[in-house]
Design an enzyme around this catalytic site. Structure first.
Site, PDB file in Angstrom:
ATOM      1  N   GLU A 113      -3.038  -4.650  -3.101  1.00  6.68           N
ATOM      2  CA  GLU A 113      -3.555  -5.557  -4.138  1.00  6.68           C
ATOM      3  C   GLU A 113      -3.587  -4.855  -5.487  1.00  6.68           C
ATOM      4  O   GLU A 113      -3.264  -5.429  -6.527  1.00  6.68           O
ATOM      5  CB  GLU A 113      -4.971  -6.022  -3.786  1.00  6.68           C
ATOM      6  CG  GLU A 113      -5.076  -6.832  -2.522  1.00  6.68           C
ATOM      7  CD  GLU A 113      -5.340  -5.988  -1.269  1.00  6.68           C
ATOM      8  OE1 GLU A 113      -4.810  -4.865  -1.187  1.00  6.68           O
ATOM      9  OE2 GLU A 113      -6.065  -6.469  -0.394  1.00  6.68           O
TER      10      GLU A 113
ATOM     11  N   CYS B 243     -10.315  -4.741  -0.164  1.00  6.80           N
ATOM     12  CA  CYS B 243     -11.450  -3.809  -0.064  1.00  6.80           C
ATOM     13  C   CYS B 243     -12.356  -3.981  -1.288  1.00  6.80           C
ATOM     14  O   CYS B 243     -12.012  -4.662  -2.252  1.00  6.80           O
ATOM     15  CB  CYS B 243     -10.936  -2.371   0.051  1.00  6.80           C
ATOM     16  SG  CYS B 243     -10.304  -1.707  -1.497  1.00  6.80           S
TER      17      CYS B 243
ATOM     18  N   CYS C  99      -4.138   0.632  -2.590  1.00  4.73           N
ATOM     19  CA  CYS C  99      -3.991  -0.607  -1.818  1.00  4.73           C
ATOM     20  C   CYS C  99      -2.902  -1.504  -2.422  1.00  4.73           C
ATOM     21  O   CYS C  99      -2.623  -1.447  -3.628  1.00  4.73           O
ATOM     22  CB  CYS C  99      -5.297  -1.394  -1.821  1.00  4.73           C
ATOM     23  SG  CYS C  99      -6.639  -0.606  -0.946  1.00  4.73           S
TER      24      CYS C  99
ATOM     25  N   CYS D  24     -10.883  -3.096  -4.790  1.00  2.00           N
ATOM     26  CA  CYS D  24      -9.881  -4.102  -5.181  1.00  2.00           C
ATOM     27  C   CYS D  24     -10.558  -5.406  -5.602  1.00  2.00           C
ATOM     28  O   CYS D  24     -10.124  -6.058  -6.549  1.00  2.00           O
ATOM     29  CB  CYS D  24      -8.903  -4.366  -4.045  1.00  2.00           C
ATOM     30  SG  CYS D  24      -7.691  -3.036  -3.846  1.00  2.00           S
TER      31      CYS D  24
ATOM     32  N   ASN E 197       0.840  -1.201   0.000  1.00  2.00           N
ATOM     33  CA  ASN E 197       0.000   0.000   0.000  1.00  2.00           C
ATOM     34  C   ASN E 197       0.875   1.251   0.000  1.00  2.00           C
ATOM     35  O   ASN E 197       1.939   1.291   0.614  1.00  2.00           O
ATOM     36  CB  ASN E 197      -1.028  -0.002   1.135  1.00  2.00           C
ATOM     37  CG  ASN E 197      -0.443  -0.170   2.513  1.00  2.00           C
ATOM     38  OD1 ASN E 197       0.571  -0.822   2.685  1.00  2.00           O
ATOM     39  ND2 ASN E 197      -1.079   0.422   3.503  1.00  2.00           N
ATOM     40  N   ILE E 198       0.405   2.245  -0.756  1.00  2.00           N
ATOM     41  CA  ILE E 198       1.132   3.507  -0.914  1.00  2.00           C
ATOM     42  C   ILE E 198       0.147   4.629  -0.587  1.00  2.00           C
ATOM     43  O   ILE E 198      -0.819   4.847  -1.329  1.00  2.00           O
ATOM     44  CB  ILE E 198       1.689   3.641  -2.348  1.00  2.00           C
ATOM     45  CG1 ILE E 198       2.641   2.470  -2.657  1.00  2.00           C
ATOM     46  CG2 ILE E 198       2.398   4.986  -2.514  1.00  2.00           C
ATOM     47  CD1 ILE E 198       3.144   2.419  -4.084  1.00  2.00           C
ATOM     48  N   GLU E 199       0.376   5.279   0.556  1.00  7.28           N
ATOM     49  CA  GLU E 199      -0.574   6.293   1.024  1.00  7.28           C
ATOM     50  C   GLU E 199      -0.184   7.683   0.541  1.00  7.28           C
ATOM     51  O   GLU E 199       0.929   7.909   0.045  1.00  7.28           O
ATOM     52  CB  GLU E 199      -0.669   6.228   2.551  1.00  7.28           C
ATOM     53  CG  GLU E 199      -1.219   4.881   2.996  1.00  7.28           C
ATOM     54  CD  GLU E 199      -1.512   4.787   4.474  1.00  7.28           C
ATOM     55  OE1 GLU E 199      -1.045   5.648   5.245  1.00  7.28           O
ATOM     56  OE2 GLU E 199      -2.227   3.833   4.862  1.00  7.28           O
TER      57      GLU E 199
HETATM   58  N1  THU Z   1      -5.214  -1.558   2.530  1.00  9.41           N
HETATM   59  C1  THU Z   1      -4.638  -2.358   1.598  1.00  9.41           C
HETATM   60  O1  THU Z   1      -3.579  -2.033   1.042  1.00  9.41           O
HETATM   61  N2  THU Z   1      -5.238  -3.539   1.304  1.00  9.41           N
HETATM   62  C2  THU Z   1      -6.327  -4.040   1.960  1.00  9.41           C
HETATM   63  O2  THU Z   1      -6.754  -5.156   1.677  1.00  9.41           O
HETATM   64  C3  THU Z   1      -6.964  -3.252   3.019  1.00  9.41           C
HETATM   65  C4  THU Z   1      -6.481  -1.856   3.164  1.00  9.41           C
HETATM   66  C5  THU Z   1      -4.517  -0.321   2.914  1.00  9.41           C
HETATM   67  C6  THU Z   1      -5.105   0.964   2.449  1.00  9.41           C
HETATM   68  C7  THU Z   1      -4.571   1.929   3.500  1.00  9.41           C
HETATM   69  O3  THU Z   1      -3.265   2.335   3.124  1.00  9.41           O
HETATM   70  C8  THU Z   1      -4.472   1.096   4.747  1.00  9.41           C
HETATM   71  O4  THU Z   1      -4.485  -0.251   4.332  1.00  9.41           O
HETATM   72  C9  THU Z   1      -5.588   1.326   5.752  1.00  9.41           C
HETATM   73  O5  THU Z   1      -6.823   1.195   5.147  1.00  9.41           O
END
Ligand code: THU
Length: 133
Positions: free
Chosen positions: A59, A90, A57, A93, A46-48
C-alpha cells in the site's frame, strides 16, 4: 470469483502487482492498486529487506509512487493477498492512506474474489490528523 461478481480492473491490477512482490523472508506476497480521481491506476507490491524493519508494504509503495508522480486525489484502493480472510492495511499504512486519501473504500481481495470492501474510516476510526494539531 463468483459468477455474479463483475471484474474490477483495480483488483486485477493489484493481483498483477502482487506477482512482482519481493518477499523472500515472509513469503507473504501483497499487491495494491490505488485509483486516482482522473481514473489512473498506480500499483505497488511489498518489498522486503534483510533488516526486516525496512520492509515496505504494498500500500505504501503504491501511495508514495502515486504522490511522487504528482497525483493528489484518490478514490479507491485494492489490496490483494493469497488469504481466505481479508488482508487489511497495517497501522502505519492506515495512517498514511488517511493523510492523503481520506475516507476511501479499501477493497480487500484474494486471487479469486473480493473478501471485504470497508471504508478507511471504519479501519481507522479515531485518526490523528491535521485537525489534531
Ligand atoms: N504487508 C503488506 O504489504 N501489506 C499489508 O497490508 C500487510 C502486510 C507485507 C509486509 C511484509 O512484507 C509481509 O506482508 C508480511 O507482513
Amino acid at each position: 470469483m463468483r459468477a455474479s461478481e463483475p471484474i474490477d480492473v483495480l483488483v486485477t491490477a493489484a493481483r498483477e502487482a502482487r506477482d512482482r512482490a519481493i518477499a523472500p523472508y515472509s513469503h507473504f506476497r501483497v499487491g495494491a492498486a490505488l485509483e486516482t480521481a482522473d481514473g489512473r491506476i498506480i500499483t505497488g507490491c511489498n518489498i522486503e529487506n534483510a533488516s526486516y524493519g525496512l520492509t515496505t508494504c504494498a500500500e505504501r509503495v503504491a501511495l508514495l509512487k502515486a504522490l511522487s508522480e504528482g497525483h493528489r486525489v484518490f478514490t479507491r484502493i485494492a489490496v490483494v493477498a493469497d488469504t481466505a480472510a481479508p488482508t487489511p492495511p497495517c497501522g502505519p499504512c492506515r495512517q498514511l492512506l488517511w493523510e492523503y486519501c481520506g475516507d476511501i473504500p479499501v477493497i480487500m481481495a484474494n486471487l479469486a474474489t473480493v473478501t471485504s470492501t470497508t471504508p478507511l474510516a471504519a479501519l481507522f476510526p479515531m485518526p490523528f490528523d491535521h485537525r489534531s494539531l
